[in-house]
Each structure stands twice: as structure tokens, then as C-alpha cells.
Enzyme design. Structure first.
Site, PDB file in Angstrom:
ATOM      1  N   ALA A 165     -35.195  42.258 -12.174  1.00 44.61           N
ATOM      2  CA  ALA A 165     -34.492  42.031 -11.178  1.00 44.61           C
ATOM      3  C   ALA A 165     -34.194  42.843 -10.408  1.00 44.61           C
ATOM      4  CB  ALA A 165     -33.295  41.116 -11.575  1.00 44.61           C
ATOM      5  N   ASP A 166     -33.450  43.946 -11.520  1.00 44.85           N
ATOM      6  CA  ASP A 166     -32.973  45.208 -11.143  1.00 44.85           C
ATOM      7  C   ASP A 166     -34.240  45.968 -10.024  1.00 44.85           C
ATOM      8  OD1 ASP A 166     -30.427  44.893 -10.963  1.00 44.85           O
ATOM      9  OD2 ASP A 166     -31.211  45.282 -13.056  1.00 44.85           O
ATOM     10  N   ILE A 167     -35.271  45.756 -10.422  1.00 43.35           N
ATOM     11  CA  ILE A 167     -36.671  47.052 -10.425  1.00 43.35           C
ATOM     12  C   ILE A 167     -37.510  46.230  -8.740  1.00 43.35           C
ATOM     13  CG2 ILE A 167     -38.421  47.884 -10.871  1.00 43.35           C
ATOM     14  CD1 ILE A 167     -37.796  47.664 -13.798  1.00 43.35           C
TER      15      ILE A 167
END
Length: 391
Positions: A165-167
Site C-alpha cells: 500500500a505504501d509503495i
């Protein structure tokens, strides 16, 4: 000359998503000034202790940045940030929207004073809606968007092994900033960019979602195997494991020619859908034939037969992967307390090169940034003595 040289990015960032976006901008030559809390800094510094004095997460997402340690809540600290905003091209923030507004670092406040500024804000779920006040981290967003439900084996669900999700958010925010810079170059106008962790990962969930909408059922979990293609996944062999990726009937027939031509005569396995419907029987027929061959034999024979195959390697083996090492993809990058191997950016360009700068120690560039802003040495020493800025 790298394409973003001369572009100043001020980032009020922590954790992974925005730091990854700004790392990508730094790779392209932007001057990224990372704002951190004096004494503690970005909490991702201490996620683990695998890279000198900082975590693997921090080392990965902070190559080539400058660290400015300043107390945002102190009036003098706020003045430092205001001076930086006035000289920045881009301001990026993943403070909560409420905290950003209290500090007058929200996009509306920033662009009211600096209309040409590109102001980018990342939040958990966005404002409005029932989740607007909830905090979110990568694994929670994986749950909310259905990724965890789609990952695993049988009844067992699993979190993706990386901070996907962060990526997703970092990649999309980086692309949006580049687009806004191009647009400002044409029109002279700034832009406000808003992104949420949930919507970034929901975008990546389109295919399984469309499958579920269209069929009325979610894709089944098959571990390393593909839910709608077979044989497509990790199989054991005589001395290890290989990953097959047989996506069409031609590849299936060529696989059979290598392992056992009689397999191609079974009508249950004539089509992709047939192989999926009879997955258990298919695997039962394949496994003894794979167990009789070594990894080296299978990779060589299937490569020669034009059947997609890979060795299944450990994470640690990535460091010595023959393709990466033969192409010179690794570089040593300085981190606080040592150095670590880091992959070069995956896109090669003939118009610029990548020369990695260090991962910064907390506050390593505070004095240099304040000097750039015109603060006299005595004023810098005074701010440091009162804890407004860190070393």
C-alpha cells in the site's frame, strides 16, 4: 544533468509512503529537504537495526536526501519552515490533515501564500466518509481493500510480504508530482495533489475486483499458484523449487514434451480452463515428473522449449542474483554507521546518470539548510541551544 536538478522539495514526512515518493524524486536530481523532529526524527529510523544505525525501511526510502531537524510547533521553527516553503517548488506532507491545518501546512494555506507551489498531501482514507478520522497503516489498508483476503492458501489468508500500500501510494504520488511540474512549466500554475493510502491500493485491486464483480465470487486462494491459470506457481523438484508460468495451450504442450508427452493426451488438460478445473489432478500428474528432475535441468530444458520458468530464490539470494550482478545493478550507499548495497533505479536513461548520495543522519543538514536560508551562525547556535533545531 539529472532532470529535476534545481527543483526543491520540502517534505514533512515519516514512515514509508511519502518518503518513497520523495526518494524517487531525489533519484531524478531533486533537492529533497526532509523535516524531522529534533531528538527522535522519523520513527521509521528505528523500525529495525539492519543498516548501520538505521532501519532497512529508512535506508531504502531516504537515499540522497537532506535531514533538517526542527520543532514545527515552536514559533521559530515555524518561521524556518515558512522560509523554506517560500523557496520550495514542491511541498509534500503525510501529517494528518488536521495536524497540517493546525500548523498551516495544509495545501489551501500553502497555496494561498504561494499560488505556484505544488502541494501534495497523503492521508489514510481522505476527508469525508465514515473513515475520515481513522488512522491507517499498510497492513490495515491491505485488509480494507481485499488484498489480504485475496492472498494466502485455502483457508489461510496472508499479508503481502512487502509494504505494497505504501509503495502504491509512493509511486502514484511521485508520478503526480512529475505531471504537476510539467504542467507548471507550461502554464505557470501550481497544483494541489491529494492521495489516500486506501485509494492507492484500491487502484491496484482492480483486476480481482472486476473478476469478483463479473463472476459473483472472489478468486480462490491458491498460495503461490494463480487462481485462474494452471500450471502457474511454485513446484518442488529433485533439489529445490521452480516456478512455472504456463499461460496458454502452446506452452502446455511444450511443457509436456519436456516432462512426459503422454500428459498432452489427457483431455482434461487441453485448455486453460480445463487445467484450472482439474488443478488437483494436474498437480498430481506433474509432481512425480518434476521430482525426478533437478532445478538446473528444468530451467535449462524449459528455457530451450520456450516455457516460462524461474528459480524460486530466497530474499537473501537477491544480493548475488546473476542477472543483477552481471548488469552492475548494485551500488554501495553510505548510511549512518556504515554502508549498504542498494539497487540502482530500475529505469536507465541515456540523458543522465545516478550517483547515490548518502542516507542522512538525523539533522545532518540542519546547519547547511539554515545557512542557505540566510540565518547567521549566531542565530543558528541560539536555535540549537534552545532545542528549536537539532544537530
Amino acid at each position: 544533468m539529472r532532470p529535476l536538478e534545481g527543483v526543491v522539495v520540502l517534505s514533512l514526512e515519516q514512515a514509508v509512503a511519502v518518503p518513497y515518493a520523495t526518494r524517487l524524486l531525489a533519484d531524478l536530481g531533486a533537492r529533497v529537504i526532509k523535516v524531522e523532529r529534533p531528538g527522535a526524527g522519523d520513527f521509521a529510523r528505528a523500525y529495525d537495526s539492519s543498516c548501520g544505525e538505521v532501519s532497512s525501511y529508512f535506508a531504502w526510502t531516504n537515499v540522497g536526501k537532506e535531514s533538517l531537524a526542527v520543532d514545527l510547533k515552536a514559533p521559530e521553527g515555524a518561521a524556518v519552515i515558512a522560509a523554506l516553503v517560500a523557496r520550495a517548488d514542491v511541498v509534500m506532507c503525510n501529517l494528518s490533515p488536521g495536524a497540517a491545518r493546525r500548523l498551516r501546512l495544509d495545501p489551501e494555506s500553502l497555496r494561498a501564500a504561494h499560488p505556484k507551489l505544488i502541494a501534495a498531501e497523503l492521508s489514510s482514507y481522505g476527508e469525508g466518509g465514515p473513515y475520515s478520522d481513522r488512522k491507517a497503516f499498510d497492513a490495515l489498508v491491505q485488509s480494507e481493500t481485499g488484498l489480504i483476503a485475496a492472498t494466502g492458501d485455502g483457508e489461510v489468508v496472508a499479508r503481502a510480504g512487502i509494504s505494497v500500500a505504501d509503495i502504491a501510494a509512493g509511486v502514484q504520488l511521485h508520478a503526480a508530482v512529475l505531471a504537476a511540474l510539467v504542467r507548471r512549466g507550461r502554464t505557470g500554475e501550481g497544483a494541489t495533489l491529494r492521495l489516500t493510502l486506501m485509494e492507492a491500493l484500491a487502484e491496484w485491486m482492480h483486476q480481482p475486483a472486476l473478476y469478483a464483480f463479473g463472476t459473483g465470487q472472489a478468486p480462490e486462494r491458491h498460495g503461490s499458484h494463480h487462481p485462474t491459470i494452471a500450471p502457474y506457481g511454485v513446484f518442488t523438484c529433485a533439489d529445490g523449487t521452480v516456478h512455472l508460468a504456463v499461460q496458454n495451450d502452446g506452452q502446455w504442450r511444450r511443457l509436456c514434451a519436456v516432462l512426459d508427452p503422454a500428459l498432452a493426451e489427457d483431455p482434461r488438460f487441453d485448455t486453460v480452463s480445463g487445467r484450472v478445473d482439474h488443478r488437483a489432478e494436474l498437480h498430481a500428474r506433474l509432481q512425480p515428473r518434476l521430482d525426478a528432475r533437478t532445478t538446473d535441468f528444468l530451467v535449462a530444458a524449459l528455457d530451450a522449449a520456450d516455457v516460462p520458468v524461474a528459480r524460486t530464490r530466497s530474499v537473501a539470494e537477491l544480493r548475488d542474483h546473476p542477472q543483477l550482478t552481471s548488469r552492475g545493478r548494485w551500488a554501495e550507499v553510505a548510511v549512518p554507521g556504515g554502508s549498504v548495497p542498494m539497487l540502482r533505479p530500475p529505469v536507465d536513461a541515456d540523458a543522465w546518470t545516478w550517483d547515490p548520495a548518502a542516507v542522512p543522519a538525523l539533522g545532518a543538514h540542519t546547519e547547511a539548510v539554515l545557512d542557505w536560508l540566510g540565518y547567521p551562525a549566531a542565530a543558528i547556535a541560539d536555535l540549537r541551544s534552545r532545542g528549536v533545531v537539532g544537530a
